[in-house]
Scaffold this motif. Structure first.
Motif, short mmCIF file in Angstrom:
data_model
loop_
_atom_site.label_atom_id
_atom_site.label_comp_id
_atom_site.label_asym_id
_atom_site.label_seq_id
_atom_site.Cartn_x
_atom_site.Cartn_y
_atom_site.Cartn_z
N LEU A 348 0.83 -1.21 0.00
CA LEU A 348 0.00 0.00 0.00
C LEU A 348 0.86 1.26 0.00
O LEU A 348 0.56 2.24 -0.70
CB LEU A 348 -0.91 0.00 1.23
N ALA A 349 1.94 1.23 0.78
CA ALA A 349 2.82 2.40 0.86
C ALA A 349 3.49 2.68 -0.48
O ALA A 349 3.63 3.85 -0.88
CB ALA A 349 3.86 2.20 1.95
N LEU A 350 3.92 1.63 -1.18
CA LEU A 350 4.53 1.83 -2.49
C LEU A 350 3.53 2.42 -3.48
O LEU A 350 3.84 3.38 -4.21
CB LEU A 350 5.07 0.49 -3.01
N LEU A 367 -4.57 5.48 0.65
CA LEU A 367 -3.74 4.28 0.68
C LEU A 367 -2.82 4.27 1.90
O LEU A 367 -2.66 3.24 2.57
CB LEU A 367 -2.93 4.17 -0.61
N TYR A 368 -2.22 5.42 2.19
CA TYR A 368 -1.36 5.50 3.38
C TYR A 368 -2.18 5.24 4.65
O TYR A 368 -1.71 4.58 5.58
CB TYR A 368 -0.69 6.87 3.46
N LEU A 395 8.42 -1.17 8.69
CA LEU A 395 7.32 -0.53 7.97
C LEU A 395 7.38 0.99 8.06
O LEU A 395 6.40 1.68 7.78
CB LEU A 395 5.98 -1.04 8.53
N SER A 396 8.55 1.52 8.44
CA SER A 396 8.69 2.97 8.64
C SER A 396 8.40 3.78 7.39
O SER A 396 7.96 4.93 7.47
CB SER A 396 10.10 3.30 9.15
N HIS A 402 3.68 9.05 4.26
CA HIS A 402 2.43 9.72 4.61
C HIS A 402 2.71 11.08 5.26
O HIS A 402 2.00 12.06 5.01
CB HIS A 402 1.63 8.83 5.56
N PHE A 403 3.74 11.13 6.11
CA PHE A 403 4.11 12.40 6.73
C PHE A 403 4.48 13.43 5.66
O PHE A 403 4.03 14.59 5.71
CB PHE A 403 5.28 12.20 7.69
N GLU A 404 5.31 13.04 4.71
CA GLU A 404 5.73 13.97 3.67
C GLU A 404 4.54 14.46 2.85
O GLU A 404 4.48 15.64 2.46
CB GLU A 404 6.78 13.32 2.77
#
Length: 879
Positions: A348-350, A367-368, A395-396, A402-404
């Motif tokens: 999901l992160a990718l 997604l994030y 999983l960082s 998401h923060f960015e």
């Protein structure tokens, strides 16, 4: 004999179990030999014997045994590929009245189905493995009972139930070793090794895979241990030992091609591709494309998704966003279909990162957010703090991305804060909310293991021979695997807090004083960020340097400090990058730093502004693992307050081993005073600390009040643990420290040992976390107590953190080796300022300034800057 002791005996009897009989007297002998080889994962040896036995049984009209041999053949060839025809054939057998009326045949048919399903999609194999477990239990077939439990454990792992998976796998592997089902024991030991690598603990994973490979060497007729080779290579890649990893992978891939083991080959190709990216992107793509083609053509759906994911990442990094997006979207859909919750967040992160790069910010945010929800579900099922921290580290990227997005596209400090605080200091925050674990409350096997660990470590204190130390270290690792903390839920705080969410930004701001500023760093790939939070405002400061550049600057600064250079260019450079843009003309002079990555190792108060002044000259600097942790530490505790003032430990009597100066027997002389590698092959002496008695006696004289001193031969681990530790407001330990970045739970404070008590003198992280503290301040006057293993967005695993987990409100520790003279002076002034009513953070600052004023140019940062305060430093102890 205890369970772990039986396990330790197994390697001694392995050579006695080597047997092979190539004489074939008939189909029954062939079938039995094929079964033996199959149980050893020797598919090239088992498959032709099954085929020949089936033919002979068919010729003689023995349909039952012919079917048994056929099912064995399907089992032994499952790694060559899966086809719809073979799945239909096995489904037909399961409906066969002969199979349904014969438990032994049914077990064979279920094994064939389970293996085919597993190679297609591990989670889909859960039902047949559960049926195997039920049938094997009814038949008292402990071998297949253990194998089924191990397979179900792996499935639970991917479904997100990490705690149940860990327990089931451990029990299964113990059973396999005890019952000498060595093929399974080696295979599943390697499987656990791969799991530890995925969970961000490559050092532990490497140990598991090396253990499997050592055992494999001793077992005759064992099939090639592909899984152990794969896990070892993955661990080496994670440890940046790519050349070693590629040698292992090349050997394993050659064997996989020879054996036509397409399952192993496709997995090895994926690992090779992920390891080759940094060196040769084109080569990596070739590996991954082949892995994708092999896994797709052979029906290995899960491996196909894995290879597609790694290929999508490689395409993204090469700038092929369209190709990457197409693959990423497919892998997310496939992961959802496969119900693999463990791996879903990184997929999901990718996909979210690619959507953000293409301007689809709302979709990326969705997604994030989904990835964060899945990770929360995983963490709820993990009660071991170290494993929880490792999972967050792994999983960082989901949190960082998401923060960015929140910081640079939505321009929302509140949203960015909520995102990063979901990960920062998570295990500590959960503990402060009432979730806890205890080794002391573990089962009898765990308690027995703790006692044995003490025995082994006492032996390590005396052992000087490298071979002897290696044997003890191997034994120590094996016994440590039987440590199993029990989960406890204790409400420590008056207010009920949502365990899954960080404290709200407005609530945090309400806990900050008007003169306080919290700054939380997030290091990105190309640029970094700092959340700046005060009582009335919150903003995001963008820093133009990325993680690599900033961490290089930190490395340079630490090297300059340790070389005792009087002026540090890096101190000025770091100030201009990290502090000047953030603090600037802000009026607050009390700074709380939440660091990221190697910033955990940086003393901010020793950085210099453009005029050459130390930052400590204008600001009080303290540190916190996260904003949420700071808030929770400031919450009033429901338990009663400590009633005694001071516990002081020092003057430990260290007995150094007598060793030769080296020679042909492998003995080595002990090192003079560096003890950070106590768990290495070279013997380490703990020299006496003559200044520590002076330090603790002097501190006690300042504090006065109700004090307790443990000095000289009374300063033992057993005596320390026997005290009512919850009664003390301040605990001061002037002892040696042992750091361990590879295995953080081994890090220790070195007190006196006591044979009568069974204590080894090493007060280790895993023991410290069990201490019942209500302490306002723990001072660790020891080397390297503030350093440890960096765990991505989770923070750092250190002795300092262990005392916070035990209940301390704040901890002063050292980032590097301490100097006796300056440390004694610093501690004396620290306690004098505390007695005078300063809060903890201000007292440490004032003590450092005293040294700068008194010693002038001689007071280099190496002597004072390493001592930092983590936790809540805002309150005085003595009013």
């Amino acid at each position: 004999m205890s369970t772990w002791k039986l396990i330790l005996v197994v390697p001694l009897v392995l050579p006695l179990l080597v047997r092979s009989d190539s004489r074939d007297f008939g189909p029954l002998t062939l079938l039995a030999e094929a079964d033996r080889l199959a149980l050893l994962y020797n598919w090239p040896g088992a498959a032709p014997r099954y085929a020949e036995a089936e033919s002979l049984f068919a010729q003689s009209g023995d349909g039952k045994n012919a079917l048994a041999a056929r099912l064995g053949y399907i089992w032994s060839t499952a790694d060559t590929g899966i086809s719809p025809a073979i799945n239909r054939e096995v489904a037909t057998y399961l409906e066969n009245p002969l199979v349904q009326s014969d438990s032994a045949l049914m077990l064979r048919a279920l094994v064939a189905k389970a293996v085919l399903d597993r190679n297609t999609n591990e989670i889909a194999a859960r039902k047949p493995w559960e049926q195997i477990l039920e049938l094997a239990t009814r038949l008292s077939d402990e071998r297949w009972e253990g194998r089924a439990k191990a397979e179900i454990g792996q499935i639970l792992y991917m479904e997100g139930d990490v705690q149940s998976a860990t327990t089931m796998l451990r029990e299964a592997i113990v059973s396999q070793y005890l019952r000498l089902d060595l093929g399974a024991a080696i295979h599943y030991t390697a499987m656990v090794g791969n799991g530890f690598v995925e969970a961000g603990r490559p050092e532990t994973g490497l140990q598991y895979c090396n253990t499997a490979l050592k055992a494999a060497f001793l077992v005759g007729d064992l099939g090639f241990p592909f899984l152990a080779y794969q896990g070892k290579a993955r661990a080496l890649i994670a440890l940046h030992r790519n050349a070693e990893a590629q040698e292992i992978l090349d050997e394993a891939m050659r064997r996989a091609r020879t054996d036509e083991n397409h399952m192993a080959l496709s997995q090895l190709l994926v690992v090779s591709g992920s390891g080759a990216v940094a060196q040769d992107r084109g080569k990596a793509i070739r590996y991954l494309v082949e892995a994708t083609n092999v896994s797709q053509s052979k029906g290995f759906h899960h491996v196909f998704v894995w290879s597609s994911f790694e290929l999508a990442r490689t395409y993204r990094d090469a700038g092929n966003l369209d190709g990457a997006e197409l693959l990423a979207s497919r892998t997310v859909a496939a992961m959802r279909d496969l119900e693999d919750r463990y791996h879903l967040p990184e997929h999901l992160a990718l996909f979210a990162d690619l959507e953000a790069r293409k301007g689809q910010f709302e979709r990326a945010d969705e997604l994030y957010s989904e990835a964060a929800d899945v990770i929360d579900g995983l963490l709820v099922n993990v009660n071991q703090r170290q494993l929880k921290g490792s999972l967050i580290e792994t999983l960082s990227q989901a949190y960082l991305g998401h923060f960015e997005l929140a910081a640079t596209k939505f321009f929302s400090p509140d949203k960015a804060y909520q995102v990063i605080e979901q990960a920062r200091g998570r295990s500590l925050a959960d503990t402060l909310r009432g979730e806890s674990e205890s080794l002391a409350a573990g089962n009898e096997t765990s308690l027995d293991a703790q006692r044995e660990i003490n025995r082994i470590q006492l032996a390590l204190l005396r052992e000087t021979n490298r071979d002897g130390r290696q044997s003890l270290l191997d034994e120590l690792f094996r016994v440590e695997q039987f440590l199993s903390p029990a989960r406890r839920n204790i409400a420590l705080l008056n207010s009920a807090t949502d365990r899954l969410k960080p404290v709200a930004l407005k609530t945090l701001q309400g806990s900050l004083g008007p003169n306080e500023m919290l700054i939380e760093y997030v290091l990105g790939e190309t640029q970094s960020y700092c959340l700046r939070i005060t009582h009335t405002a919150a903003s995001i400061v963008v820093l133009p340097s990325g993680r690599k550049r900033i961490e290089e600057m930190v490395d340079n600064y630490l090297a300059e400090v340790r070389s005792r250079q009087p002026e540090s260019k890096s101190a000025g450079d770091l100030f201009s990058v990290l502090l000047d843009p953030v603090v600037g003309q802000q009026p607050q002079t009390k700074l709380i730093v939440v660091p990221d990555g190697k910033l955990n190792l940086l003393p901010f108060d020793a950085l210099r502004d453009s005029k050459g002044r130390y930052f400590i000259e204008s600001h009080v600097v303290t540190y916190a693992p996260s904003a949420t942790v700071l808030y929770l530490l400031r919450e009033p505790r429901s338990l009663k307050r400590a009633t005694r003032d001071f516990l002081d430990v020092g003057g430990v009597v260290y007995s150094s081993p007598t060793v030769s100066t080296g020679g042909g027997d492998g003995s080595m002389a002990p090192k003079a005073s560096i003890v950070a590698d106590f768990f290495g092959l070279d013997a380490v002496a703990f020299p006496d600390l003559p200044g520590s008695t002076q330090e603790v006696v002097g501190a006690a004289a300042i504090i006065k009040g109700s004090n307790q001193l443990l000095l000289d031969r009374n300063a033992t681990e057993a005596a320390f643990k026997a005290l009512p530790l919850a009664d003390f407001r301040i605990i001061h330990l002037a002892v040696h420290g042992v750091a361990n970045a590879e295995f953080p739970d081994r890090a220790a404070l070195v007190l006196g040992s006591s044979l009568a008590s069974g204590e080894d003198g090493l007060l280790q992280v895993r023991e410290i976390r069990d201490l019942p503290l209500r302490t306002e301040l723990v001072t660790l006057s020891a080397c390297d107590t503030g350093s440890g293993k960096l765990l991505g967005q989770e923070g750092i695993a250190s002795l300092e953190r262990a005392f916070l987990l035990a209940g301390a409100k704040s901890v002063i520790a050292s980032l590097w080796p301490a100097d006796d003279t300056f440390t004694i002076a610093l501690m004396k002034r620290l306690y004098q300022h505390l007695i005078n009513g300063s809060d903890k953070g201000a007292a440490l600052r004032e003590a450092k300034l005293d040294l700068l004023r008194e010693f002038g140019d001689q007071a280099l940062p190496i002597y004072w800057a390493g001592f930092t305060l983590v936790g809540d430093g805002s309150t005085p102890i003595f009013k």
